[in-house]
Design a protein around this motif. Sequence first.
Motif, mmCIF file in Angstrom:
data_model
loop_
_atom_site.group_PDB
_atom_site.id
_atom_site.type_symbol
_atom_site.label_atom_id
_atom_site.label_comp_id
_atom_site.label_asym_id
_atom_site.label_seq_id
_atom_site.Cartn_x
_atom_site.Cartn_y
_atom_site.Cartn_z
ATOM 1 N N ALA A 1 -65.424 -72.946 61.152
ATOM 2 C CA ALA A 1 -65.177 -72.960 59.701
ATOM 3 C C ALA A 1 -66.469 -73.282 58.948
ATOM 4 N N GLU A 2 -67.202 -74.250 59.456
ATOM 5 C CA GLU A 2 -68.462 -74.622 58.791
ATOM 6 C C GLU A 2 -69.468 -73.481 58.867
ATOM 7 N N PHE A 3 -69.527 -72.857 60.022
ATOM 8 C CA PHE A 3 -70.486 -71.763 60.184
ATOM 9 C C PHE A 3 -70.159 -70.604 59.249
ATOM 10 N N LEU A 4 -68.870 -70.343 59.114
ATOM 11 C CA LEU A 4 -68.431 -69.254 58.241
ATOM 12 C C LEU A 4 -68.877 -69.505 56.793
ATOM 13 N N GLU A 5 -68.765 -70.749 56.352
ATOM 14 C CA GLU A 5 -69.228 -71.097 55.001
ATOM 15 C C GLU A 5 -70.719 -70.830 54.866
ATOM 16 N N ASN A 6 -71.470 -71.249 55.875
ATOM 17 C CA ASN A 6 -72.919 -71.046 55.818
ATOM 18 C C ASN A 6 -73.274 -69.562 55.833
ATOM 19 N N PHE A 7 -72.529 -68.806 56.622
ATOM 20 C CA PHE A 7 -72.765 -67.360 56.695
ATOM 21 C C PHE A 7 -72.527 -66.727 55.315
ATOM 22 N N MET A 8 -71.405 -67.096 54.701
ATOM 23 C CA MET A 8 -71.074 -66.520 53.394
ATOM 24 C C MET A 8 -72.111 -66.909 52.339
ATOM 25 N N ALA A 9 -72.673 -68.105 52.500
ATOM 26 C CA ALA A 9 -73.663 -68.582 51.526
ATOM 27 C C ALA A 9 -75.069 -68.088 51.864
ATOM 28 N N GLY A 10 -75.207 -67.382 52.961
ATOM 29 C CA GLY A 10 -76.538 -66.889 53.352
ATOM 30 C C GLY A 10 -77.434 -67.979 53.908
ATOM 31 N N LYS A 11 -76.825 -69.100 54.317
ATOM 32 C CA LYS A 11 -77.625 -70.213 54.848
ATOM 33 C C LYS A 11 -77.709 -70.132 56.363
ATOM 34 N N VAL A 12 -78.167 -69.019 56.846
ATOM 35 C CA VAL A 12 -78.333 -68.757 58.282
ATOM 36 C C VAL A 12 -79.651 -67.994 58.445
ATOM 37 N N PRO A 13 -80.193 -67.971 59.672
ATOM 38 C CA PRO A 13 -81.461 -67.269 59.847
ATOM 39 C C PRO A 13 -81.373 -65.812 59.388
ATOM 40 N N TYR A 14 -82.370 -65.377 58.647
ATOM 41 C CA TYR A 14 -82.482 -64.048 58.030
ATOM 42 C C TYR A 14 -81.635 -63.915 56.773
ATOM 43 N N GLY A 15 -80.991 -65.018 56.389
ATOM 44 C CA GLY A 15 -80.385 -65.072 55.074
ATOM 45 C C GLY A 15 -79.084 -64.316 54.923
ATOM 46 N N SER A 16 -78.860 -63.845 53.717
ATOM 47 C CA SER A 16 -77.571 -63.261 53.342
ATOM 48 C C SER A 16 -77.364 -61.900 53.995
ATOM 49 N N TRP A 17 -76.267 -61.770 54.744
ATOM 50 C CA TRP A 17 -75.888 -60.462 55.297
ATOM 51 C C TRP A 17 -75.713 -59.454 54.174
ATOM 52 N N TYR A 18 -75.097 -59.928 53.058
ATOM 53 C CA TYR A 18 -74.747 -59.051 51.939
ATOM 54 C C TYR A 18 -76.019 -58.445 51.323
ATOM 55 N N ASP A 19 -77.018 -59.297 51.107
ATOM 56 C CA ASP A 19 -78.293 -58.805 50.561
ATOM 57 C C ASP A 19 -78.963 -57.848 51.545
ATOM 58 N N HIS A 20 -78.873 -58.172 52.829
ATOM 59 C CA HIS A 20 -79.557 -57.390 53.862
ATOM 60 C C HIS A 20 -79.013 -55.965 53.899
#
Length: 289
Positions: free
Chosen positions: A150-169
């Motif tokens: 659940a925590e990771f999913l929040e970070n993923f949605m916020a782009g707080k993961v390596p290489y940033g936002s999936w959506y922007d990418h």
Amino acid sequence: EIVQELGSLHGVPLYKSFIEGWPRVKAFQARPDDVLISTYPKSGTTWLSEIMDMIYHDGDVEKCRRDAIYNRVPFLELKAPGEMSGIEQLESTPSPRLVKTHLPVQLLPTSFWEKDCKIIYMARNPKDVAISYYYFHRMAKIHQDPGTKAEFLENFMAGKVPYGSWYDHVRGWWEKKQEKQLLYLFYEDMKKDPRQEVQKILQFLGKELAEGIVDRILHHTSFQEMKKNPAANYETMLPILMDHSVSPFLRKGVSGDWKNHFTVAQNERFDQHYQKLMAGSDLHFQMEV
Ligand code: A3P
């Protein structure tokens, strides 16, 4: 220290060790016949690389093996401990080279645009990417503890993961398609009809291969074959970096595995957020196949 803290490069979260080496990456000199494989992490990079490597070697597995360094398609921006950096590997690789990157479009070294290199981008639906990335964080030791799913999913949605936002990418690379030599592929299409997608790649490269060779490439790059291929499954390549007993690198290789992981509430939240961030885009993802 194997665990890599994240820093920020022009607002994009990236491993600190990578940011230190950035000036050399930024100044990288592409060659006109380089072909770039570009992806957001966990979108099928290794799969597409294996397909490209087989295409470049006319479906000859032995030739692929002979050319192997530790990883046949070097990552532009990465350096594994004790290994040559991607840049060093690339500089000693004869043309025509295949280059792999996870960089968002705005950070790609300008030389790829100046030399008008061919680029193949592969995108995968964000729900499967998020789950795959979560397991990758757990097994690849460079990552800090991803916390709960659940925590990771929040970070993923916020782009707080390596290489940033999936959506922007995915959006950034999609928009580039208007003006550049860029083939935009989807993991889900490759799952559904790999032959058709390989034909698209061949056409893009201006290359023809006999049907029998295409058959061989498809066989060799299937999930089952790659999973048992030590040159593709990372099991022998980077033992200090990955713990396959936690989760294998080639984990499931399907579309729609997110359904085994998302709660109904998480899925609704994810969908709402997705619609907000992808509004106005004509980019569409199949969340299952
Ligand atoms: P899963 O974790 O969902 O199984 P990358 O190479 O970009 O890191 O992506 C890894 C993902 O691609 C993993 O997804 C992995 O299993 C999947 N993958 C790798 N090779 C594949 C293949 N031949 N067919 C289908 N999926 C593959």
